[in-house]
Design a protein around this motif. Sequence first.
Motif, PDB file in Angstrom:
ATOM      1  N   ALA A   4       0.854  -1.199   0.000  1.00 28.49           N
ATOM      2  CA  ALA A   4       0.000   0.000   0.000  1.00 28.49           C
ATOM      3  C   ALA A   4       0.882   1.238   0.000  1.00 28.49           C
ATOM      4  O   ALA A   4       0.472   2.306  -0.447  1.00 28.49           O
ATOM      5  N   GLY A   5       2.130   1.089   0.458  1.00 25.36           N
ATOM      6  CA  GLY A   5       3.067   2.196   0.427  1.00 25.36           C
ATOM      7  C   GLY A   5       3.380   2.675  -0.983  1.00 25.36           C
ATOM      8  O   GLY A   5       3.861   3.786  -1.178  1.00 25.36           O
TER       9      GLY A   5
ATOM     10  N   LEU B  65       1.084   2.910  -3.347  1.00 25.97           N
ATOM     11  CA  LEU B  65      -0.134   3.415  -4.003  1.00 25.97           C
ATOM     12  C   LEU B  65       0.040   4.829  -4.544  1.00 25.97           C
ATOM     13  O   LEU B  65      -0.575   5.198  -5.534  1.00 25.97           O
ATOM     14  N   GLY B  66       0.900   5.608  -3.888  1.00 22.48           N
ATOM     15  CA  GLY B  66       1.099   6.981  -4.328  1.00 22.48           C
ATOM     16  C   GLY B  66       1.737   7.079  -5.699  1.00 22.48           C
ATOM     17  O   GLY B  66       1.571   8.072  -6.395  1.00 22.48           O
TER      18      GLY B  66
ATOM     19  N   TRP C 165       1.456   4.371  -7.943  1.00 24.84           N
ATOM     20  CA  TRP C 165       0.747   3.468  -8.851  1.00 24.84           C
ATOM     21  C   TRP C 165      -0.550   4.109  -9.311  1.00 24.84           C
ATOM     22  O   TRP C 165      -1.202   4.849  -8.572  1.00 24.84           O
ATOM     23  N   SER C 166      -0.990   3.711 -10.513  1.00 25.67           N
ATOM     24  CA  SER C 166      -2.330   4.100 -10.950  1.00 25.67           C
ATOM     25  C   SER C 166      -3.333   3.220 -10.225  1.00 25.67           C
ATOM     26  O   SER C 166      -2.985   2.151  -9.715  1.00 25.67           O
TER      27      SER C 166
ATOM     28  N   ALA D 228      -3.139  -0.728  -8.959  1.00 23.36           N
ATOM     29  CA  ALA D 228      -3.456  -1.123  -7.587  1.00 23.36           C
ATOM     30  C   ALA D 228      -4.446  -2.277  -7.598  1.00 23.36           C
ATOM     31  O   ALA D 228      -4.288  -3.262  -6.864  1.00 23.36           O
TER      32      ALA D 228
END
Lengths: 267, 470
Positions: free
Chosen positions: A114-115, A117-118, A120-121, A125
């Motif tokens: 989840a780290g 996610l910033g 990734w599109s 995700a």
Amino acid sequence: MVDSNSVVEIQDLTVRFGKAEPVLNRLSLRVARGERVAVVGPSGAGKTTLFRSINGFARAESGRILVQRSLAAPPEDVTELRGAALRRLRSRIGVISQRHDLVEALAVYQNVMAGALGRWSALRALRFLFLPSAGELDEAAAALREVGLEHKLRVRTESLSGGEHQRVAIARALVQRPVLLIADEPVASLDPDRAEQVLALLSGLAEKRQVTLLCSLHQPALAEQFFDRVVEIRHGEVVDDRAPRRDSYPLNRLSHDPVPFAARFSA
Amino acid sequence: MSTLAKLFGLAPQFFPPYFSFGYLKALREPVVETLTMAAGGMAIALVVGLICGVWAGARLPGGRLIYAALAALRSIPDLTLAILCVIVVGIGHSAGMVALALFYTAAIGKIFADLFLSADQNPVTALRSTGASRLSVAFFGLIPLRLRDILSYGCYEFESAVRASVVIGAVGAGGLGTEIVGAINALDYRRTTTLILLLVVLIALIDLLARLLKHRPKLVGFIFPLMLIAVWAYRPPIQSVSHSATTIAGMFPPMLPEGALAKLPKLLLETVEIAVGGTLLAILAALPLGLCAARNLSPALISAPARRVLELLRSVPEVVWGLIFVSALGVGPQIGIIALAMHTAGSMGRLYAESFENIEFSPVRAVTATGAPVLSVATFAFIPLALPPLAIHALFRFEWNIRAATILGIIGAGGLGGALYNAQQLFHYPEMMSYLLMIGVLVGSVDFLSGRLRRHWKLSAVALDDGAID
């Protein structure tokens, strides 16, 4: 070791909720690259609000918060950032909080990644949740190795203990490739032994990776032990800013273990 | 009272139910039609509702608008929606599926949005602090956090869609509903009983399936493709698109004929009267029934049969009760009140029993320990503890019953629903649209008032269990 470059520079920051007294009152604070700063003070002093304003969750009434997202990037004023720009900044600030803030229904590796996610599109995700690639799993494993939980990669998060929980949260923050780690009372809900272990880990990782660490604490002894600098906040103002007093807090005040606990982690 | 006497006089005509092999075999088709309609409608509703729910729940741009649209769509009662769909899509199962899809998209979308909005904020904030977009937060946080609830509400809504698909059959959408209307209109009460029993069995089976799904969520992967096949089988014909566009355009602007405006307050009052009367009557019946059915208050000898009575009452939809009474006793608001009360008593009795069972008993014991007489224990401990859940169930039920009252109007209880149905039968579409909008406003304002009341009494804690038992 400490770069003269400041990663965070807060100038005259005032935050107020509603019409009440300001929670932060013209607070100024400069944190240099690689510095490990403990923020202490009674509850209600404004520590959490200070941290929440650095990543833009608490809105400033006045003042500036300059954060440098990477070595190459120019400082950005958080109070002026919105939307994608704010998210881009947040993606490089790792947050570890006192609360259990992992998604229990997911596996550990999913929480760790989840780290990412910033960067990734949303589509990536979604794909990752169902079909993680080998590379992504490797990255999660590497982050977990740093916190000593590699063997928990595929475990369901709800089965973790409190200390493990915080370690996974740290691993998630590492995946963000952070320039700044913000830890808000990271050990408040742990017993003294676990608390020391988690702080030693956090402080050690920050030193190793040259990541700036801002950490609020209740226990003054821990603040003196693990940090380069101790900042005390009361009523939304900085009232003390000094080097730690290591000698005044002998190790035996922290734990009954005669072995210096730093030694326990050097192995 | 003569109404009630007539009612009891009628009862024997419903027995014994008609069970010939030929009849049961002939019923296969409407049963399949009803199930396919429900499955197809639910498939669409689940997909669209989940997307809308995520959109509104993750506070994506336009999320508030979507939420408002869902709430507005939900304030149109399902049967009313079905009438609209029969007009637009044409008589038959396609109209039924579209109506169900619309109604349950709104229901599911709104419930899911509420679930997401009320998800544990700590992990959500943590995810947002990694710089994740709102959509990513939804995938990693909101949906996993709420997966269990999504499943159980999905199952519950499926169950209620089967019931609704029977009901909307009554306005020409095919399936069991059309059969029931046919049997009642032919005064064939024994066949009516058979059909109602069939419905009860169907719903019990769906309930079983829902329980199976809760334990083995992976079965969704097997059932969902079947539901998609149902969508394809009952898809509305393409040429109906242009037809429906002109039909819908013909409903605007909404207009009332001369003199209809003066009748409006009476119609409104009638609908409200049905809802209020039905709810009050149901509360009167649900209190003793609920007390009897509460397993911690009554011995099994009483609670078990009380539970069966409640099940019977609520497994028959209001509309079916209404159809029976209308055929037996004629039209009028009092028919609506009794029909509504029958079904509502079943639902509320069950909820009341649960509320009694969930009461924290230590305060009751504490008051008893002071040596207080039974009546004082009841006034000082039991009733104050039980009152909030009872009140909230009654409020929620009243919200639901305003919708039900318009529906009962359609089948002969009068009020706004009756006016709407008459206008539709005469092809006065602009007039029909006016009544429809009026119903929307009425339902919306009752929801709003009831919501304010709940918040004022700080009763919103249980709000998510909205109509959890229908």
